[in-house]
Design a protein around this motif. Sequence first.
Motif, PDB file in Angstrom:
ATOM      1  N   SER A   1     -39.969  99.661  96.088  1.00  0.00           N
ATOM      2  CA  SER A   1     -39.206  98.807  95.188  1.00  0.00           C
ATOM      3  C   SER A   1     -37.711  98.997  95.384  1.00  0.00           C
ATOM      4  O   SER A   1     -37.262  99.979  95.993  1.00  0.00           O
ATOM      5  CB  SER A   1     -39.557  99.108  93.724  1.00  0.00           C
ATOM      6  OG  SER A   1     -38.829 100.234  93.259  1.00  0.00           O
TER       7      SER A   1
ATOM      8  N   HIS B   1     -40.468  90.825  99.178  1.00  0.00           N
ATOM      9  CA  HIS B   1     -39.643  90.306  98.088  1.00  0.00           C
ATOM     10  C   HIS B   1     -40.519  89.659  97.027  1.00  0.00           C
ATOM     11  O   HIS B   1     -40.824  88.472  97.098  1.00  0.00           O
ATOM     12  CB  HIS B   1     -38.627  89.290  98.625  1.00  0.00           C
ATOM     13  CG  HIS B   1     -37.498  89.023  97.689  1.00  0.00           C
ATOM     14  ND1 HIS B   1     -36.240  89.543  97.865  1.00  0.00           N
ATOM     15  CD2 HIS B   1     -37.443  88.296  96.539  1.00  0.00           C
ATOM     16  CE1 HIS B   1     -35.444  89.146  96.886  1.00  0.00           C
ATOM     17  NE2 HIS B   1     -36.160  88.380  96.066  1.00  0.00           N
TER      18      HIS B   1
ATOM     19  N   HIS C   1     -40.787  89.343  92.693  1.00  0.00           N
ATOM     20  CA  HIS C   1     -40.320  89.614  91.339  1.00  0.00           C
ATOM     21  C   HIS C   1     -41.527  89.611  90.406  1.00  0.00           C
ATOM     22  O   HIS C   1     -42.353  88.687  90.462  1.00  0.00           O
ATOM     23  CB  HIS C   1     -39.343  88.535  90.867  1.00  0.00           C
ATOM     24  CG  HIS C   1     -38.048  88.495  91.609  1.00  0.00           C
ATOM     25  ND1 HIS C   1     -37.257  89.605  91.785  1.00  0.00           N
ATOM     26  CD2 HIS C   1     -37.388  87.459  92.196  1.00  0.00           C
ATOM     27  CE1 HIS C   1     -36.165  89.263  92.447  1.00  0.00           C
ATOM     28  NE2 HIS C   1     -36.231  87.972  92.726  1.00  0.00           N
TER      29      HIS C   1
ATOM     30  N   GLU D   1     -41.175  86.557 100.032  1.00  0.00           N
ATOM     31  CA  GLU D   1     -41.603  85.351  99.326  1.00  0.00           C
ATOM     32  C   GLU D   1     -42.809  84.703 100.004  1.00  0.00           C
ATOM     33  O   GLU D   1     -42.755  83.584 100.494  1.00  0.00           O
ATOM     34  CB  GLU D   1     -40.442  84.355  99.205  1.00  0.00           C
ATOM     35  CG  GLU D   1     -39.269  84.914  98.403  1.00  0.00           C
ATOM     36  CD  GLU D   1     -38.154  83.910  98.192  1.00  0.00           C
ATOM     37  OE1 GLU D   1     -37.464  84.014  97.173  1.00  0.00           O
ATOM     38  OE2 GLU D   1     -37.984  83.010  99.066  1.00  0.00           O
TER      39      GLU D   1
ATOM     40  N   TYR E   1     -42.842  89.954  86.269  1.00  0.00           N
ATOM     41  CA  TYR E   1     -42.413  89.816  84.881  1.00  0.00           C
ATOM     42  C   TYR E   1     -43.600  90.076  83.960  1.00  0.00           C
ATOM     43  O   TYR E   1     -44.679  89.511  84.137  1.00  0.00           O
ATOM     44  CB  TYR E   1     -41.883  88.407  84.616  1.00  0.00           C
ATOM     45  CG  TYR E   1     -40.699  88.024  85.472  1.00  0.00           C
ATOM     46  CD1 TYR E   1     -39.402  88.318  85.070  1.00  0.00           C
ATOM     47  CD2 TYR E   1     -40.880  87.359  86.683  1.00  0.00           C
ATOM     48  CE1 TYR E   1     -38.314  87.961  85.855  1.00  0.00           C
ATOM     49  CE2 TYR E   1     -39.797  86.996  87.470  1.00  0.00           C
ATOM     50  CZ  TYR E   1     -38.516  87.301  87.047  1.00  0.00           C
ATOM     51  OH  TYR E   1     -37.444  86.947  87.827  1.00  0.00           O
TER      52      TYR E   1
ATOM     53  N   VAL F   1     -38.902  93.667  93.919  1.00  0.00           N
ATOM     54  CA  VAL F   1     -37.454  93.528  93.774  1.00  0.00           C
ATOM     55  C   VAL F   1     -37.155  93.367  92.289  1.00  0.00           C
ATOM     56  O   VAL F   1     -37.567  92.386  91.670  1.00  0.00           O
ATOM     57  CB  VAL F   1     -36.923  92.337  94.584  1.00  0.00           C
ATOM     58  CG1 VAL F   1     -35.426  92.146  94.354  1.00  0.00           C
ATOM     59  CG2 VAL F   1     -37.215  92.549  96.069  1.00  0.00           C
ATOM     60  N   THR F   2     -36.467  94.350  91.720  1.00  0.00           N
ATOM     61  CA  THR F   2     -36.204  94.362  90.292  1.00  0.00           C
ATOM     62  C   THR F   2     -35.509  93.074  89.871  1.00  0.00           C
ATOM     63  O   THR F   2     -34.414  92.779  90.343  1.00  0.00           O
ATOM     64  CB  THR F   2     -35.305  95.555  89.918  1.00  0.00           C
ATOM     65  OG1 THR F   2     -35.837  96.738  90.511  1.00  0.00           O
ATOM     66  CG2 THR F   2     -35.212  95.720  88.428  1.00  0.00           C
ATOM     67  N   PRO F   3     -36.129  92.277  88.989  1.00  0.00           N
ATOM     68  CA  PRO F   3     -35.519  90.997  88.622  1.00  0.00           C
ATOM     69  C   PRO F   3     -34.368  91.182  87.633  1.00  0.00           C
ATOM     70  O   PRO F   3     -34.370  92.074  86.789  1.00  0.00           O
ATOM     71  CB  PRO F   3     -36.678  90.217  87.999  1.00  0.00           C
ATOM     72  CG  PRO F   3     -37.611  91.257  87.485  1.00  0.00           C
ATOM     73  CD  PRO F   3     -37.462  92.449  88.383  1.00  0.00           C
ATOM     74  N   GLU F   4     -33.378  90.290  87.740  1.00  0.00           N
ATOM     75  CA  GLU F   4     -32.148  90.404  86.961  1.00  0.00           C
ATOM     76  C   GLU F   4     -32.362  90.417  85.452  1.00  0.00           C
ATOM     77  O   GLU F   4     -31.621  91.109  84.741  1.00  0.00           O
ATOM     78  CB  GLU F   4     -31.179  89.281  87.344  1.00  0.00           C
ATOM     79  CG  GLU F   4     -30.598  89.413  88.741  1.00  0.00           C
ATOM     80  CD  GLU F   4     -31.551  88.942  89.839  1.00  0.00           C
ATOM     81  OE1 GLU F   4     -32.663  88.460  89.520  1.00  0.00           O
ATOM     82  OE2 GLU F   4     -31.201  89.067  91.015  1.00  0.00           O
TER      83      GLU F   4
ATOM     84  N   GLN G   1     -38.492  83.313  81.102  1.00  0.00           N
ATOM     85  CA  GLN G   1     -39.076  83.485  82.425  1.00  0.00           C
ATOM     86  C   GLN G   1     -40.588  83.493  82.292  1.00  0.00           C
ATOM     87  O   GLN G   1     -41.133  84.229  81.469  1.00  0.00           O
ATOM     88  CB  GLN G   1     -38.607  84.789  83.068  1.00  0.00           C
ATOM     89  CG  GLN G   1     -39.186  85.055  84.438  1.00  0.00           C
ATOM     90  CD  GLN G   1     -38.773  84.008  85.449  1.00  0.00           C
ATOM     91  OE1 GLN G   1     -37.589  83.701  85.563  1.00  0.00           O
ATOM     92  NE2 GLN G   1     -39.729  83.467  86.192  1.00  0.00           N
TER      93      GLN G   1
END
Length: 309
Positions: free
Chosen positions: A103, A33, A35, A267, A37, A76-79, A53
């Motif tokens: 992914s 897990h 994320h 994480e 960016y 994990v594709t972030p929102e 972010q």
Amino acid sequence: MTTMISRREWIAGALAASSAAGARPQGVLIESHVHLYSDDPARFPFANPAARQRPYTVEDFLGFANEAKIDHAVIVTPEPYQDDHRYLEYCLERAPSKGFFRSSCLFDPIDRRTPQRMGELVKRNRAVAALRIHEMHEPGTPSTTTGAIRDRDMRDPQMAECWRAAGDLGLMIQMHFIPHYAPQIGELAAKFPNIPVLLDHLARAGHGTPADFDAVLQLAKLPRVYMKYSGTGVTASSKQAYPHLDAKPVVRQVFDAFGADRMVWGELGNSIPNFEKALELFDIMFDFASESDRAKIRGLTAKKLFGFS
């Protein structure tokens, strides 16, 4: 004569024991897990331009993963990116070795276009392994039907069609939800028993009632439902500061229900100090488990579930 050990002494002893074990445990280590960016919002914009972010780029993560000796990772594709997968594809292209990354993807699960769009993404990127779906709205409030991809109605007929399409593509379903919605997830998981379902963040056990979480544990009766050990902090499963001891009974309940063969770890941190802290917490939470079971949760189960070579 029996000597009582205080809570503070127990925590100190557990931390000392895990620290003495060394930073990187033996065996397969998989981050299930993470994320990522971009630091280039002009090239990879968020769906909501006002969103904020801190960048955590694929290059940042790969530097950390190399130092921590992480064998594989699941992005994990972030929102904030919603169904714009350009940065995800950029990240997958920068895998340091074939098969390093898997992914999730993020599409509107009640949009009739989703099966086709999902298929096109999977055709371009075989590393895509899951469709992530959110169900986070408070009980008694309505699911959304338009706008940002969040909290669609699990009982919408198109939701089932999306699950079917994901299964046809060989994808699992990755659920980010609060425990209240466990029965609805169970209905779909029972309808599509061949599709693996991965429950994020200990099902955010800190939300809702004990009866709600009992419904989460009931999902373990479905043999292809898996639990992710992550989200032990105060935003998901704990109401106490580190080491979040109030989450430890939850971890034990989950372990007893799902077993090490259906638990993965996410994480692991984004720096060596955070990684070492995550390892300490893992040892505290799983001090009851055998080393062979810990090895499964640290990586062996994820290796099978995500098909890492």
